[in-house]
Write a protein that holds these residues in place. Structure first.
Motif, PDB file in Angstrom:
ATOM      1  N   GLY A   3      81.428 -55.113 -16.233  1.00  0.00           N
ATOM      2  CA  GLY A   3      81.104 -54.729 -14.930  1.00  0.00           C
ATOM      3  C   GLY A   3      82.144 -54.938 -13.795  1.00  0.00           C
ATOM      4  O   GLY A   3      82.299 -54.758 -12.649  1.00  0.00           O
ATOM      5  N   HIS A   4      82.965 -56.043 -14.160  1.00  0.00           N
ATOM      6  CA  HIS A   4      83.964 -56.658 -13.470  1.00  0.00           C
ATOM      7  C   HIS A   4      85.018 -55.539 -12.810  1.00  0.00           C
ATOM      8  O   HIS A   4      85.273 -55.305 -11.390  1.00  0.00           O
ATOM      9  N   SER A   5      85.469 -54.603 -13.609  1.00  0.00           N
ATOM     10  CA  SER A   5      86.493 -53.739 -13.347  1.00  0.00           C
ATOM     11  C   SER A   5      85.939 -52.609 -12.525  1.00  0.00           C
ATOM     12  O   SER A   5      86.474 -51.933 -11.522  1.00  0.00           O
ATOM     13  N   SER A 212      67.634 -59.165  -8.644  1.00  0.00           N
ATOM     14  CA  SER A 212      67.093 -57.631  -8.293  1.00  0.00           C
ATOM     15  C   SER A 212      68.078 -57.025  -7.477  1.00  0.00           C
ATOM     16  O   SER A 212      69.267 -57.677  -6.729  1.00  0.00           O
ATOM     17  N   VAL A 213      68.050 -55.812  -7.468  1.00  0.00           N
ATOM     18  CA  VAL A 213      68.881 -55.252  -6.285  1.00  0.00           C
ATOM     19  C   VAL A 213      68.880 -55.531  -5.184  1.00  0.00           C
ATOM     20  O   VAL A 213      69.912 -55.483  -4.261  1.00  0.00           O
ATOM     21  N   THR A 214      67.658 -55.678  -4.600  1.00  0.00           N
ATOM     22  CA  THR A 214      67.621 -56.106  -3.067  1.00  0.00           C
ATOM     23  C   THR A 214      68.232 -57.336  -2.990  1.00  0.00           C
ATOM     24  O   THR A 214      68.917 -57.612  -1.784  1.00  0.00           O
ATOM     25  N   ASP A 215      67.888 -58.364  -3.993  1.00  0.00           N
ATOM     26  CA  ASP A 215      68.559 -59.838  -3.736  1.00  0.00           C
ATOM     27  C   ASP A 215      69.976 -59.545  -3.816  1.00  0.00           C
ATOM     28  O   ASP A 215      70.890 -60.468  -3.118  1.00  0.00           O
ATOM     29  N   ILE A 241      76.874 -58.081 -12.082  1.00  0.00           N
ATOM     30  CA  ILE A 241      77.074 -56.848 -11.320  1.00  0.00           C
ATOM     31  C   ILE A 241      76.387 -56.088 -12.598  1.00  0.00           C
ATOM     32  O   ILE A 241      77.044 -55.308 -13.412  1.00  0.00           O
ATOM     33  N   SER A 242      75.138 -55.547 -12.234  1.00  0.00           N
ATOM     34  CA  SER A 242      74.177 -54.961 -13.326  1.00  0.00           C
ATOM     35  C   SER A 242      74.653 -53.310 -12.951  1.00  0.00           C
ATOM     36  O   SER A 242      74.988 -53.101 -12.036  1.00  0.00           O
ATOM     37  N   GLU A 243      74.081 -52.788 -14.252  1.00  0.00           N
ATOM     38  CA  GLU A 243      74.387 -51.259 -13.839  1.00  0.00           C
ATOM     39  C   GLU A 243      73.404 -50.596 -12.908  1.00  0.00           C
ATOM     40  O   GLU A 243      73.824 -49.900 -12.390  1.00  0.00           O
ATOM     41  N   ALA A 244      72.215 -51.330 -12.864  1.00  0.00           N
ATOM     42  CA  ALA A 244      71.254 -50.861 -11.686  1.00  0.00           C
ATOM     43  C   ALA A 244      71.828 -50.974 -10.367  1.00  0.00           C
ATOM     44  O   ALA A 244      71.953 -50.267  -9.086  1.00  0.00           O
ATOM     45  N   LEU A 245      72.710 -52.332 -10.094  1.00  0.00           N
ATOM     46  CA  LEU A 245      73.434 -52.523  -8.814  1.00  0.00           C
ATOM     47  C   LEU A 245      74.620 -51.512  -8.493  1.00  0.00           C
ATOM     48  O   LEU A 245      74.634 -50.923  -7.538  1.00  0.00           O
ATOM     49  N   ILE A 246      75.187 -51.181  -9.608  1.00  0.00           N
ATOM     50  CA  ILE A 246      76.425 -50.244  -9.625  1.00  0.00           C
ATOM     51  C   ILE A 246      75.975 -48.916  -9.083  1.00  0.00           C
ATOM     52  O   ILE A 246      76.310 -48.337  -8.249  1.00  0.00           O
ATOM     53  N   THR A 247      74.965 -48.397  -9.775  1.00  0.00           N
ATOM     54  CA  THR A 247      74.288 -47.111  -9.220  1.00  0.00           C
ATOM     55  C   THR A 247      73.902 -47.007  -7.809  1.00  0.00           C
ATOM     56  O   THR A 247      74.080 -46.169  -7.344  1.00  0.00           O
ATOM     57  N   ALA A 248      73.332 -48.191  -7.459  1.00  0.00           N
ATOM     58  CA  ALA A 248      72.609 -48.372  -6.233  1.00  0.00           C
ATOM     59  C   ALA A 248      73.960 -48.301  -5.262  1.00  0.00           C
ATOM     60  O   ALA A 248      73.930 -47.829  -4.023  1.00  0.00           O
TER      61      ALA A 248
END
Length: 253
Positions: A3-5, A212-215, A241-248
C-alpha cells in the motif's frame, strides 16, 4: 510496504489538485539549498545531491528558470542558512510519527511541531523514541511510460545495482533499495536513460497498526497538518494503509 506506493500516488494526485503545489515548490527549493550547502558546489555535475534535488524539483513541475534561480541564490553569500532537524512522537491511537524538517529558525520549528502534536491528541517525544520503528530505504519513482526498455529487463539490470523490491501502481514504478545504495541507484538509472519523477531516502515502518477508516482519517488529518507547516519536508507514520482506507480516500479525490 504493502500500500505504500499506492498511497503515495493518491497523495500525489490530491496535491496536484489543491493548494499544496506552492508547498511542493518550497520543499524543492529548500532541498536545493541544503544539497548545495552539504555538497559544497552549485554544479550538478560535481554534486550528486544537487542532481537529485533538481530531479525532484522537476518532478513537481517546477519551471527550469525557477530551479536555476534557486541554485544561483543558494550559492550566493546571502543565501538562507537552512539546517535539517527531525522530531519523533505519537499521534492518536498509538500511531508513531517521524517528522523531518528543514528550517532557518529551529526555535520556531520546535514550537510549531510541539503545538501540532498537542492540539491533535498527540505528544512530542525524545529523539530515538520512534526512529527504531522505521527502516531507511532509497526510493525512486518513475513513470512506466517513460521506461526505455521492457520492464523485466530494467528490473534485472537494477537488481545488479542494489534494487530490492519493485511496486507497479497506477502507471508508476516504485523502486526500493537499501539507503546506502542511493547514489549507486541514482547513477544506474541515469546511465539507463530512465527519467526519475522523485527520489528520496524514505522511512518505511517495519510494523504497522491497522485502525478503522474513521480513526485512520484522524491520523491522515494529523499528517496533513504537519505537511502544511512551512518547515516540514517529510512525514512518516506506522498507520496501516488498508485497502478500505485507500478506497475511502480515492472517493474523496
Amino acid at each position: 510496504m504493502a500500500g505504500h506506493s499506492k498511497w503515495a500516488n493518491i497523495k500525489r494526485r490530491k496535491g496536484a489538485q489543491d493548494k499544496k503545489r506552492g508547498k511542493e515548490f518550497t520543499r524543492a527549493i529548500k532541498e536545493i539549498y541544503v544539497s548545495i550547502k552539504e555538497g559544497g558546489s552549485g554544479d550538478p555535475d560535481a554534486n550528486a545531491a544537487l542532481r537529485n534535488a533538481i530531479v525532484n524539483a522537476k518532478g513537481v513541475n517546477m519551471p527550469k528558470d525557477t530551479i536555476e534561480r534557486a541554485i544561483k541564490k543558494a550559492g550566493g553569500d546571502d543565501a538562507e542558512n537552512y539546517e535539517e532537524v527531525s522530531f519523533e512522537g505519537y499521534g492518536p491511537h498509538g500511531i508513531a510519527f517521524f517528522v523531518e524538517c528543514t528550517t532557518n529558525n529551529t526555535n520556531r520549528t520546535v514550537a510549531s511541531i510541539r503545538s501540532i502534536f498537542s492540539k491533535n491528541n498527540g505528544s512530542l517525544g525524545v529523539n530515538g523514541s520512534v526512529e527504531f520503528m522505521f527502516e531507511r530505504k532509497s526510493v525512486f519513482t518513475i513513470e512506466k511510460e517513460s521506461i526505455p526498455k521492457p520492464l523485466d529487463e530494467l528490473e534485472l539490470e537494477l537488481i545488479d545495482s542494489g534494487a530490492e523490491k519493485f511496486e507497479l501502481e497506477e502507471g508508476f514504478l516504485t523502486i526500493y533499495a537499501d539507503f546506502t545504495d542511493f547514489g549507486r541507484m541514482s547513477e544506474a538509472l541515469e546511465k539507463l536513460g530512465v527519467e526519475v519523477v522523485n527520489s528520496k531516502l524514505d522511512r518505511i515502518p517495519m510494523n504497522t497498526i491497522e485502525l478503522s477508516v474513521t480513526d485512520s482519517k484522524e491520523i491522515l488529518d494529523l499528517e496533513e497538518k504537519f505537511e502544511e507547516d512551512e518547515d516540514v519536508q517529510n512525514v512518516y507514520h506506522n498507520l496501516e494503509i488498508s485497502e478500505a482506507l485507500i478506497t475511502a480516500m480515492e472517493g474523496e479525490i
